[in-house]
Write a protein that holds these residues in place. Structure first.
Motif, PDB file in Angstrom:
ATOM      1  N   ALA A  69     -11.951  -1.379  19.523  1.00 25.88           N
ATOM      2  CA  ALA A  69     -11.092  -1.349  18.329  1.00 25.88           C
ATOM      3  C   ALA A  69     -11.081   0.007  17.644  1.00 25.88           C
ATOM      4  CB  ALA A  69     -11.561  -2.407  17.328  1.00 25.88           C
ATOM      5  N   TRP A  70     -12.059   0.879  17.943  1.00 21.92           N
ATOM      6  CA  TRP A  70     -12.127   2.169  17.252  1.00 21.92           C
ATOM      7  C   TRP A  70     -11.029   3.081  17.766  1.00 21.92           C
ATOM      8  CZ3 TRP A  70     -15.997   6.580  18.583  1.00 21.92           C
ATOM      9  CH2 TRP A  70     -15.825   7.642  17.682  1.00 21.92           C
ATOM     10  N   PRO A 187     -14.031 -11.178   7.116  1.00 23.55           N
ATOM     11  CA  PRO A 187     -12.608 -10.997   7.419  1.00 23.55           C
ATOM     12  C   PRO A 187     -12.132  -9.600   7.041  1.00 23.55           C
ATOM     13  CG  PRO A 187     -12.991 -13.062   6.263  1.00 23.55           C
ATOM     14  CD  PRO A 187     -14.270 -12.284   6.185  1.00 23.55           C
ATOM     15  N   ALA A 188     -10.972  -9.237   7.525  1.00 26.29           N
ATOM     16  CA  ALA A 188     -10.431  -7.906   7.278  1.00 26.29           C
ATOM     17  C   ALA A 188     -10.216  -7.665   5.786  1.00 26.29           C
ATOM     18  CB  ALA A 188      -9.106  -7.738   8.016  1.00 26.29           C
ATOM     19  N   GLU A 190      -8.102  -5.512   2.747  1.00 25.20           N
ATOM     20  CA  GLU A 190      -6.781  -4.915   2.560  1.00 25.20           C
ATOM     21  C   GLU A 190      -6.864  -3.396   2.575  1.00 25.20           C
ATOM     22  OE1 GLU A 190      -4.896  -6.372  -0.916  1.00 25.20           O
ATOM     23  OE2 GLU A 190      -4.882  -8.474  -0.265  1.00 25.20           O
ATOM     24  N   PRO A 192      -7.699   0.061   3.948  1.00 26.18           N
ATOM     25  CA  PRO A 192      -8.050   0.653   5.246  1.00 26.18           C
ATOM     26  C   PRO A 192      -9.268   1.567   5.117  1.00 26.18           C
ATOM     27  CG  PRO A 192      -6.172   1.786   4.306  1.00 26.18           C
ATOM     28  CD  PRO A 192      -6.453   0.634   3.406  1.00 26.18           C
ATOM     29  N   PRO A 209     -14.758  -1.704  12.638  1.00 28.15           N
ATOM     30  CA  PRO A 209     -13.763  -2.760  12.859  1.00 28.15           C
ATOM     31  C   PRO A 209     -14.007  -3.491  14.175  1.00 28.15           C
ATOM     32  CG  PRO A 209     -12.849  -0.652  13.531  1.00 28.15           C
ATOM     33  CD  PRO A 209     -14.249  -0.372  13.016  1.00 28.15           C
ATOM     34  N   LYS A 211     -11.996  -5.986  17.132  1.00 31.68           N
ATOM     35  CA  LYS A 211     -10.653  -6.081  17.690  1.00 31.68           C
ATOM     36  C   LYS A 211      -9.832  -7.192  17.040  1.00 31.68           C
ATOM     37  CE  LYS A 211      -7.692  -4.822  20.998  1.00 31.68           C
ATOM     38  NZ  LYS A 211      -7.179  -3.455  21.167  1.00 31.68           N
ATOM     39  N   ASP A 212     -10.499  -8.272  16.628  1.00 35.71           N
ATOM     40  CA  ASP A 212      -9.779  -9.416  16.057  1.00 35.71           C
ATOM     41  C   ASP A 212      -9.450  -9.228  14.579  1.00 35.71           C
ATOM     42  OD1 ASP A 212     -12.219  -9.770  14.793  1.00 35.71           O
ATOM     43  OD2 ASP A 212     -12.745 -11.597  15.873  1.00 35.71           O
ATOM     44  N   GLY A 213      -9.723  -8.042  14.032  1.00 37.05           N
ATOM     45  CA  GLY A 213      -9.395  -7.761  12.643  1.00 37.05           C
ATOM     46  C   GLY A 213     -10.566  -7.904  11.689  1.00 37.05           C
ATOM     47  N   ARG A 214     -11.621  -8.585  12.104  1.00 42.04           N
ATOM     48  CA  ARG A 214     -12.786  -8.705  11.234  1.00 42.04           C
ATOM     49  C   ARG A 214     -13.530  -7.375  11.136  1.00 42.04           C
ATOM     50  NH1 ARG A 214     -16.082 -13.656  13.585  1.00 42.04           N
ATOM     51  NH2 ARG A 214     -15.495 -12.608  15.534  1.00 42.04           N
ATOM     52  N   ILE A 215     -14.485  -7.323  10.218  1.00 39.00           N
ATOM     53  CA  ILE A 215     -15.266  -6.115   9.983  1.00 39.00           C
ATOM     54  C   ILE A 215     -16.734  -6.428  10.198  1.00 39.00           C
ATOM     55  CG2 ILE A 215     -15.999  -4.425   8.245  1.00 39.00           C
ATOM     56  CD1 ILE A 215     -13.234  -4.831   6.947  1.00 39.00           C
TER      57      ILE A 215
END
Length: 406
Positions: A69-70, A187-188, A190, A192, A209, A211-215
């Protein structure tokens, strides 16, 4: 002709990789996991190109690379937000032949266990090694269902390995590093952010990050062994990191106390004399627990598993001789990485104001003069290649080809 039987004690990432590698090499495998279900603790795992190339051997490298994801910039920061050193994902991929892939441990465990035959993985099965075996006799493992004979036993039972204590009862085992860690997946957000690790005085924080949007966020700080927050671990993180740069405050606001995993960190400051005895081998944290400051603990377990399977399929007369070759391959490399991880931890955990200022100034100066300096710290680690001539992966064939085949 009956297939040889391997019993793997522990269904962590190293144990599952060993089971898949041995299964693909024609072994009958049994994985014994003490926990009632396969729910890996540890939040996320970072797989560098060295581990991805090892996973190529068992056909999973491309699946892991697809989860990277990076993208773009990242690097090392100070608590106020100033960048000490910057790099980018493409530079890392060019230098080491692949991306850095960060994924949840449960995701990787699922990928691995899906490649095992039905019935191979047995959860809720505590196991103990009663005889490590020898060239002329099998190893023996005791379980609640009775004793199991094995042509090979793999001790993949973690930092406080019971298999290791049986093989080397006089060894001091792992020592406390002096710091504890917290890990959380949320969860992600807002807002960035650029992937980063931030070093303070006796503390560090990382935000990455998935890949699925989570952190995935992690933290470490000097603390007495066994200490815990007087209220809850979210409150402890707020006390220690609440005034650090964004996105740290936003992450702290988003988590609940139940989200936070906390574990003291131990490492093997005294190397084992060998990673095997008789027909029994150790891998991963059971063999060479290390500080997480280079992100190589799980990566080295994956390497161990693939190298172990490689030596067991080279036509040696018995597993004992194959395991001696495994020790010769793995002990020097992993001992060196344990020591490098410890040096990095000492640098990250400096507390004196002059020492921290000098550290930060040095990192900034070196990074400006040599932008690739941060990546060079992984030379000899992330560029490792397995001792095989072919890979299961179909992409990036040239980059992943072993040196002797190029």
């Amino acid at each position: 002709m009956e297939h040889p039987h391997a019993v793997i004690v522990g269904a962590g990432i190293g144990g599952l990789t060993a089971a898949v590698a041995l299964h693909r090499a024609g072994w009958r495998v049994t994985v014994l996991e003490r926990a009632a279900s396969l729910e890996p603790v540890g939040a996320a795992i970072s797989l560098a190109p060295n581990a991805q190339r090892a996973l190529d051997v068992i056909g999973l490298g491309d699946e892991v690379r697809a989860l990277a994801a990076w993208q773009g910039d990242g690097g090392l920061r100070a608590p106020g937000g100033r960048w000490l050193s910057r790099t980018d994902s493409q530079a890392a991929a060019r230098r080491f032949g692949g991306p850095l892939a960060l994924l949840h441990r449960a995701t990787l465990a699922g990928l691995l266990s899906a490649h095992l035959p039905d019935g191979a993985l047995r959860t809720g099965r505590a196991a103990s090694l009663t005889d490590p075996g020898a060239a002329d006799r099998p190893a023996l493992v005791a379980t609640s269902d009775g004793e199991i004979e094995a042509d090979l036993v793999v001790g993949a039972d973690g930092i406080h390995s019971a298999v290791r204590r049986t093989l080397f009862p006089g060894h001091p085992g792992p020592a406390y590093t002096g710091f504890t860690t917290w890990r959380v997946v949320i969860p992600a957000l807002e807002q960035p952010f650029a992937p980063h690790e931030t070093w303070g005085r006796g503390r560090l924080w990382g935000t990455q990050p998935l890949k699925d949007g989570r952190i995935y966020a992690y933290a470490a700080a000097l603390a007495p062994a066994g200490s815990r927050a007087p209220d809850d671990e979210k409150a402890e993180l707020r006390r220690r990191f609440g005034d650090w740069h964004a996105p740290v405050p936003g992450i702290l606001a988003a988590i609940t106390p139940e989200d936070v995993l906390r574990h003291d960190v131990h490492h093997m400051t005294v190397p084992l004399p060998a990673y095997h005895r008789g027909r029994t081998a150790l891998l991963g944290d059971a063999a060479h627990a290390m500080a997480p400051t280079l992100g190589q603990g799980g990566n080295q377990a994956v390497e161990d598993a693939v190298v172990l399977a490689h030596h067991l399929t080279q036509g040696r007369p018995n597993p004992s001789s194959a395991l001696a070759a495994y020790t010769r391959d793995r002990l020097p490399r992993t001992t060196g990485i344990v020591r490098r991880s410890a040096r990095t931890a000492r640098l990250a955990m400096l507390t004196g104001v002059p020492a921290v200022a000098a550290r930060d100034l040095g990192i900034t100066a070196v990074s400006r003069l040599a932008p690739s300096a941060l990546l060079r710290g992984f030379d000899g680690i992330a560029d490792w290649r397995p001792p095989v001539r072919t890979y299961a992966a179909q992409t990036e064939r040239t980059n992943h080809m072993p040196r002797e085949a190029q």
